[in-house]
Design a protein around this motif. Structure first.
Motif, PDB file in Angstrom:
ATOM      1  N   ALA A  15       6.302   8.501  -2.629  1.00 33.41           N
ATOM      2  CA  ALA A  15       4.959   8.072  -2.215  1.00 33.41           C
ATOM      3  C   ALA A  15       3.902   9.050  -2.708  1.00 33.41           C
ATOM      4  O   ALA A  15       2.811   8.641  -3.136  1.00 33.41           O
ATOM      5  CB  ALA A  15       4.904   7.936  -0.699  1.00 33.41           C
TER       6      ALA A  15
ATOM      7  N   LEU B  11       4.406   2.209   2.115  1.00 37.50           N
ATOM      8  CA  LEU B  11       5.583   2.794   1.478  1.00 37.50           C
ATOM      9  C   LEU B  11       5.962   4.111   2.138  1.00 37.50           C
ATOM     10  O   LEU B  11       7.150   4.395   2.363  1.00 37.50           O
ATOM     11  CB  LEU B  11       5.318   3.015  -0.018  1.00 37.50           C
ATOM     12  CG  LEU B  11       6.414   3.741  -0.797  1.00 37.50           C
ATOM     13  CD1 LEU B  11       7.705   2.935  -0.805  1.00 37.50           C
ATOM     14  CD2 LEU B  11       5.965   4.026  -2.228  1.00 37.50           C
TER      15      LEU B  11
ATOM     16  N   THR C 129       0.828  -1.203   0.000  1.00 40.98           N
ATOM     17  CA  THR C 129       0.000   0.000   0.000  1.00 40.98           C
ATOM     18  C   THR C 129       0.860   1.250   0.000  1.00 40.98           C
ATOM     19  O   THR C 129       2.039   1.211   0.379  1.00 40.98           O
ATOM     20  CB  THR C 129      -0.922   0.035   1.227  1.00 40.98           C
ATOM     21  OG1 THR C 129      -0.118   0.165   2.402  1.00 40.98           O
ATOM     22  CG2 THR C 129      -1.771  -1.231   1.304  1.00 40.98           C
ATOM     23  N   ILE C 130       0.252   2.358  -0.382  1.00 44.50           N
ATOM     24  CA  ILE C 130       0.941   3.646  -0.347  1.00 44.50           C
ATOM     25  C   ILE C 130       1.305   4.018   1.085  1.00 44.50           C
ATOM     26  O   ILE C 130       2.397   4.530   1.359  1.00 44.50           O
ATOM     27  CB  ILE C 130       0.052   4.732  -0.983  1.00 44.50           C
ATOM     28  CG1 ILE C 130      -0.024   4.524  -2.506  1.00 44.50           C
ATOM     29  CG2 ILE C 130       0.601   6.126  -0.680  1.00 44.50           C
ATOM     30  CD1 ILE C 130       1.266   4.796  -3.232  1.00 44.50           C
TER      31      ILE C 130
ATOM     32  N   LEU D 174      -2.038   7.003  -8.922  1.00 44.79           N
ATOM     33  CA  LEU D 174      -2.925   5.895  -8.596  1.00 44.79           C
ATOM     34  C   LEU D 174      -4.344   6.376  -8.336  1.00 44.79           C
ATOM     35  O   LEU D 174      -5.311   5.639  -8.536  1.00 44.79           O
ATOM     36  CB  LEU D 174      -2.389   5.132  -7.389  1.00 44.79           C
ATOM     37  CG  LEU D 174      -1.305   4.084  -7.696  1.00 44.79           C
ATOM     38  CD1 LEU D 174      -0.696   3.544  -6.420  1.00 44.79           C
ATOM     39  CD2 LEU D 174      -1.865   2.957  -8.547  1.00 44.79           C
TER      40      LEU D 174
ATOM     41  N   LEU E   9       1.006  -0.128  -9.872  1.00 44.27           N
ATOM     42  CA  LEU E   9       1.056  -1.040  -8.730  1.00 44.27           C
ATOM     43  C   LEU E   9       2.366  -1.817  -8.713  1.00 44.27           C
ATOM     44  O   LEU E   9       2.898  -2.133  -7.634  1.00 44.27           O
ATOM     45  CB  LEU E   9      -0.129  -2.007  -8.787  1.00 44.27           C
ATOM     46  CG  LEU E   9      -1.517  -1.375  -8.553  1.00 44.27           C
ATOM     47  CD1 LEU E   9      -2.609  -2.414  -8.737  1.00 44.27           C
ATOM     48  CD2 LEU E   9      -1.595  -0.745  -7.167  1.00 44.27           C
TER      49      LEU E   9
ATOM     50  N   CYS F 222       8.462  -0.653  -2.387  1.00 44.80           N
ATOM     51  CA  CYS F 222       8.387  -1.210  -1.029  1.00 44.80           C
ATOM     52  C   CYS F 222       9.476  -2.258  -0.817  1.00 44.80           C
ATOM     53  O   CYS F 222      10.133  -2.289   0.237  1.00 44.80           O
ATOM     54  CB  CYS F 222       7.003  -1.816  -0.798  1.00 44.80           C
ATOM     55  SG  CYS F 222       5.671  -0.607  -0.671  1.00 44.80           S
TER      56      CYS F 222
ATOM     57  N   TRP G 183       5.268  -0.567  -9.758  1.00 41.89           N
ATOM     58  CA  TRP G 183       6.232   0.389  -9.218  1.00 41.89           C
ATOM     59  C   TRP G 183       6.092   0.503  -7.695  1.00 41.89           C
ATOM     60  O   TRP G 183       7.086   0.597  -6.974  1.00 41.89           O
ATOM     61  CB  TRP G 183       6.040   1.759  -9.858  1.00 41.89           C
ATOM     62  CG  TRP G 183       6.737   1.924 -11.156  1.00 41.89           C
ATOM     63  CD1 TRP G 183       6.186   2.044 -12.394  1.00 41.89           C
ATOM     64  CD2 TRP G 183       8.158   1.986 -11.367  1.00 41.89           C
ATOM     65  NE1 TRP G 183       7.145   2.169 -13.363  1.00 41.89           N
ATOM     66  CE2 TRP G 183       8.385   2.150 -12.762  1.00 41.89           C
ATOM     67  CE3 TRP G 183       9.267   1.917 -10.531  1.00 41.89           C
ATOM     68  CZ2 TRP G 183       9.651   2.241 -13.317  1.00 41.89           C
ATOM     69  CZ3 TRP G 183      10.550   2.015 -11.084  1.00 41.89           C
ATOM     70  CH2 TRP G 183      10.720   2.173 -12.455  1.00 41.89           C
ATOM     71  N   LEU G 184       4.855   0.495  -7.195  1.00 42.29           N
ATOM     72  CA  LEU G 184       4.623   0.557  -5.758  1.00 42.29           C
ATOM     73  C   LEU G 184       5.220  -0.655  -5.068  1.00 42.29           C
ATOM     74  O   LEU G 184       5.898  -0.539  -4.033  1.00 42.29           O
ATOM     75  CB  LEU G 184       3.110   0.651  -5.484  1.00 42.29           C
ATOM     76  CG  LEU G 184       2.673   0.541  -4.018  1.00 42.29           C
ATOM     77  CD1 LEU G 184       3.280   1.658  -3.184  1.00 42.29           C
ATOM     78  CD2 LEU G 184       1.148   0.576  -3.927  1.00 42.29           C
ATOM     79  N   ASP G 185       4.991  -1.827  -5.611  1.00 44.20           N
ATOM     80  CA  ASP G 185       5.524  -3.050  -5.024  1.00 44.20           C
ATOM     81  C   ASP G 185       7.046  -3.052  -5.052  1.00 44.20           C
ATOM     82  O   ASP G 185       7.705  -3.415  -4.066  1.00 44.20           O
ATOM     83  CB  ASP G 185       4.970  -4.252  -5.791  1.00 44.20           C
ATOM     84  CG  ASP G 185       5.376  -5.572  -5.154  1.00 44.20           C
ATOM     85  OD1 ASP G 185       5.074  -5.771  -3.963  1.00 44.20           O
ATOM     86  OD2 ASP G 185       6.018  -6.389  -5.848  1.00 44.20           O
TER      87      ASP G 185
ATOM     88  N   LEU H 187       3.349   8.448  -6.569  1.00 39.12           N
ATOM     89  CA  LEU H 187       2.533   7.266  -6.850  1.00 39.12           C
ATOM     90  C   LEU H 187       1.095   7.468  -6.406  1.00 39.12           C
ATOM     91  O   LEU H 187       0.155   7.000  -7.054  1.00 39.12           O
ATOM     92  CB  LEU H 187       3.141   6.042  -6.163  1.00 39.12           C
ATOM     93  CG  LEU H 187       4.497   5.582  -6.718  1.00 39.12           C
ATOM     94  CD1 LEU H 187       5.052   4.420  -5.903  1.00 39.12           C
ATOM     95  CD2 LEU H 187       4.374   5.178  -8.177  1.00 39.12           C
ATOM     96  N   THR H 188       0.893   8.187  -5.276  1.00 34.53           N
ATOM     97  CA  THR H 188      -0.466   8.473  -4.814  1.00 34.53           C
ATOM     98  C   THR H 188      -1.236   9.274  -5.852  1.00 34.53           C
ATOM     99  O   THR H 188      -2.401   8.976  -6.161  1.00 34.53           O
ATOM    100  CB  THR H 188      -0.421   9.251  -3.487  1.00 34.53           C
ATOM    101  OG1 THR H 188       0.232   8.455  -2.500  1.00 34.53           O
ATOM    102  CG2 THR H 188      -1.828   9.601  -3.009  1.00 34.53           C
TER     103      THR H 188
END
Length: 842
Positions: A80, A7, A3-4, A87, A97, A104, A99-101, A83-84
């Motif tokens: 963060a 992160l 999740t954001i 997204l 998602l 993290c 890139w987010l993973d 990406l927020t």
């Protein structure tokens, strides 16, 4: 899936093992995250976001298959927020998602390497978040639902538009001002194009006060996309230079801007004459033309007449003019007669060509050292500033060169058009479009990297790689190796293994084989105490069996791969034609056949399995290139080359000498015909099918041959066939091909030593009985059978776009490459004779 919130907590509490970097010095600078307008237009919003994330975070090739975080602080914590933002606009998008993973996992890796436990202040995954915050989760809006329905694949939402040209030139960030009428009775008028491509306006971000002239600007008509503005009032040169390359403007406006930039007052340097003698000059198509004796600035040699549009002429006729001669008997009095203006213009042009031709940044012209050098050489010359060179001199010369090339290319037929792609350091994606004339032949690259994967050579190749890598990293060992190499009179040093795998493997293996005596000498010298990790036994006397095994493996590998490597070298000749491709393949196959049979196989000592693997690889490549290709151009060109018309390989019926011949079972009572005659007939039929298809394409295809105006259309398509109807041309092609195969007149002439195949066909085609076949042969032997012109072009681009000049725009690089190439080719355009050279392979 993380999740954001998770992160955000990870980035805010990164371990102290990472340096704390201030935002202004951050490598990432996500707090200043922005997208490039060109990327958005070319790749779509998500594609542009992905490009920026790749540039800032680097490749995902580190631990845990993700990127490496190298600092902590605001610059990286703002990832963060980035990406927020996207997204929220594209919920559930797989690319974001991912890139987010990855982000993290990259942060978790930092915690793991520092020996710290990962914080648990936030939910780790989307599933956990769903369990704890299901009641408080906001429902997506209708707009988000609509976008989310199409965001499972970012490629589907980012289709490239058909054109970049804008349909509306309104920019909401500026308030346009009405143009003032010019009621003056005389004087120069504003160029009409400037009124189209630029707009006076007020910058609304600084206020909308009509009385405040500080807020008044001039914007490009396409500023909504290119974000280009200038100070008011208009600066004609800068606006025109921008308009010629602004891809958002109408193409007609851009072309007009190019003409205006090119037709600025021409420097007086073109009027200076360095010699009174007239010489012959070779044009783009290889024909000789008169030279007016003007000094070529790039080489110091006489250059041809320059046909350019004179802006002082009336109307749009573009009447050609040539440069005048100086007063008789005074060839070196140009500076005295023309004064400081001529000195200034000549010096500026020479300086521009020096900077462009040598890849020197224009900022050198502002250096005190450079100005001191000029003051010593010529105190009366004041060199142009880097701004003038960049904004005026380079664009003007680039457009003049472009117009001159277009003029020359319009009179040249059988051009080869090729394409390539790459990128600049900026970064910007670029595409090269290269036109090659029949006389400007480029090189041919033949790649075969499969032999480097044979099991018998794997250990030897790995040893070579490790030896070469160590030697290039150990200064001490390399210095002593070089001393030993020179004392033993070994001519070449150690090569590197680069990205062009096959060629560099062969080159590296050959350099190690040639350097074996030097390696043995430095390893045997105990005073040097040289230790090549794990490889000393390959060169020690007490390990003679291991050393001999390594040497034999090198010899075997070079014996198998050297034919291909030498063919690559030979086919890089500027005179390579389509017939040479098959000729060198025959040479390669002939050499491999010798190595696999008889005395060659006994001396080489290769295992049966390795020989069969080599045969299979060679046959597969031969089949892909010459048999399964879309056209039979290489076989046809080989047959139409008068040197190879009666080659023995063409009498066998098997165009691949390394292939296992088929077994034919005939009835005893059947009549046996001459096998060579049958093979010859099959070959002629095969070539005839290819030529028939080529002839049909010359006339425009099946839908065009029945048109009543086909002959008038052929004046543009191929003037050599403009007087022959399609049906007549087809019948004449059959008879001419039969006459060539026999051979009979007019195809009985031999190729002279100083004559090219293209030249032979041009002369033969003048005969009435060789008109159609000659026209097709000229087309075949004019084509460049490779894309090396583009590869070399990209090498020049990479050289010009060095690390010191990483901020260059695409148009800047294009101008520099165009000018440099033009002045290099003006003297060095020669039609080189095609030699057989097949014997040189071995």
């Amino acid at each position: 899936m993380h999740t954001i919130a998770y992160l955000r907590v990870l980035l805010a509490a990164l371990p102290n093992s990472l340096p704390l970097v201030q935002p202004t010095q951050s490598k990432y600078k996500f707090h200043e995250f922005g997208l490039d307008e060109d990327d958005v237009e070319d790749m779509g919003l998500l594609g542009a976001v992905n490009r920026q994330l790749e540039v800032r975070l680097g490749p995902r090739t580190c631990k845990n298959d993700t990127f490496e975080l190298k600092e902590r602080g605001t610059g990286v914590e703002a990832l963060a927020d980035v990406l927020t933002r996207y997204l929220e606009e594209f919920p559930n998008n797989e690319l974001l998602l991912k890139w987010l993973d990855d982000a993290c996992r990259a942060a978790e890796t930092v915690y793991s390497d520092a020996g710290q436990s990962v914080t648990e202040e936030a939910p780790r995954s989307i599933e956990a978040k769903g369990k704890t915050n299901a009641k408080t989760r906001k429902k997506p809006t209708a707009r988000q639902k609509k976008k989310g329905a199409h965001s499972t694949s970012w490629k589907a939402t980012n289709k490239r538009p058909d054109t970049k040209i804008l349909t509306s030139y309104h920019d909401h960030r500026y308030r346009d001002v009405e143009e003032l009428k010019d009621d003056r009775p005389g004087g120069s008028r504003v160029e009409p194009l400037l009124l189209l491509v630029s707009k006076p306006c007020f910058d609304l971000s600084k206020g909308d006060d009509p009385d405040c002239q500080d807020h008044k600007r001039v914007r490009c008509a396409a500023s909504r996309k290119c974000n280009t503005t200038w100070k008011f009032p208009r600066a004609k040169q800068r606006i025109l230079v921008h308009a010629r390359s602004c891809g958002w403007l109408d193409i007609a406006w851009r072309n007009k801007a190019r003409e205006l930039v090119a037709c600025q007052p021409e420097p007086e340097v073109s009027k200076l004459v360095a010699t009174s003698s007239r010489r012959k000059h070779t044009s783009l198509d290889g024909n000789a033309s008169d030279s007016d004796g003007t000094l070529d600035v790039a080489s110091g040699s006489p250059r041809p007449k320059q046909v350019r549009l004179d802006p002082s002429q009336d109307g749009e006729s573009g009447e050609a003019r040539t440069t005048p001669r100086p007063p008789a008997g005074k060839p070196l009095t140009g500076f005295v007669e023309h004064g400081a203006k001529v000195l200034k213009e000549k010096g500026d042009l020479a300086l521009t060509l020096f900077l462009v031709g040598c890849g020197v940044p224009p900022s050198v012209a502002d250096s005190g050292f450079f100005k001191n050098f000029i003051s010593v050489i010529q105190p009366k010359y004041n060199p142009a500033s880097s701004t003038t060179i960049r904004d005026t001199l380079v664009p003007r010369e680039a457009e003049r060169v472009h117009m001159d090339l277009i003029t020359q290319l319009r009179s040249t037929r059988n051009l080869t058009l090729s394409f390539d792609g790459g990128k600049l350091r900026r970064p910007r994606g670029i595409y090269t479009v290269t036109i090659t004339t029949p006389s400007l032949r480029k090189s041919y690259l033949l790649d075969l990297n499969d032999t480097s994967r044979l099991d018998e050579f794997q250990e030897m190749i790995q040893n070579v790689k490790e030896i070469v890598t160590y030697m290039h990293h150990s200064t001490y060992t390399m210095e002593h190796y070089e001393d030993a190499r020179k004392s033993l009179k070994i001519r070449t040093g150690l090569a590197r293994i680069g990205t062009t795998r096959f060629w560099t493997y062969v080159s590296a293996a050959e350099s190690v084989y040639n350097g074996l005596p030097a390696f043995r000498a430095i390893i045997a010298n105990e005073e040097l105490k040289i230790e090549i990790p794990g490889k000393n036994e390959l060169f020690e006397k007490q390990s003679i069996s291991t050393g001999m095994k390594f040497e034999v493996a090198l010899l075997q590998y070079l014996a198998v791969t050297t034919p291909f490597a030498r063919a690559i070298k030979c086919l890089e000749s500027s005179a390579t034609t389509a017939s040479d491709v098959y000729a060198f393949w025959l040479a390669i196959m002939s050499r491999l056949e010798f190595l696999m049979t008889g005395s060659g196989a006994k001396k080489l000592g290769l295992s049966t399995q390795t020989m069969e693997d080599v045969r299979a690889i060679a046959n597969q490549r031969f089949k892909e290139l010459l048999e399964d290709g879309p056209e039979d151009i290489y076989i046809a060109a080989f047959f139409l080359d008068p040197r190879y018309r009666d080659a023995p390989i063409l009498q066998t019926g098997n165009v691949n000498p390394l292939a296992i011949p088929p077994v034919h079972i005939r009835r005893a009572a059947a009549t046996v015909s001459d096998p060579q005659e049958i093979a010859r007939e099959k070959l002629v039929a095969r070539v005839g099918r290819f030529l028939r298809g080529l002839l049909l394409r010359e006339y425009g295809g099946k839908d065009m041959v029945d048109r009543g105006d086909i002959l008038s259309l052929m004046e543009l398509r191929n003037p050599l066939l403009a007087s022959i109807p399609p049906v007549v041309a087809y019948e004449r092609l059959k008879s001419e091909l039969e006459a060539y195969a026999k051979p009979s007149a007019p195809f009985i002439k031999t190729l002279k030593p100083d004559q090219t195949v293209l030249g032979w066909w041009r002369k033969t085609q003048l005969d009435e009985d060789a008109h159609v076949l000659g026209a097709l042969a000229i087309k075949i032997f004019s084509a460049v059978p490779n894309s090396m012109a583009d590869e070399r072009m990209m090498s020049i681009v990479t050289w010009l776009n060095s690390a010191r000049r990483s901020g260059q725009h695409v148009q800047t690089v294009s101008d520099h490459v165009g000018i440099r190439q033009y002045y290099q080719n003006q003297v060095c355009i020669h039609s080189l004779p095609v030699s057989s050279a097949v014997g040189a392979v071995f």
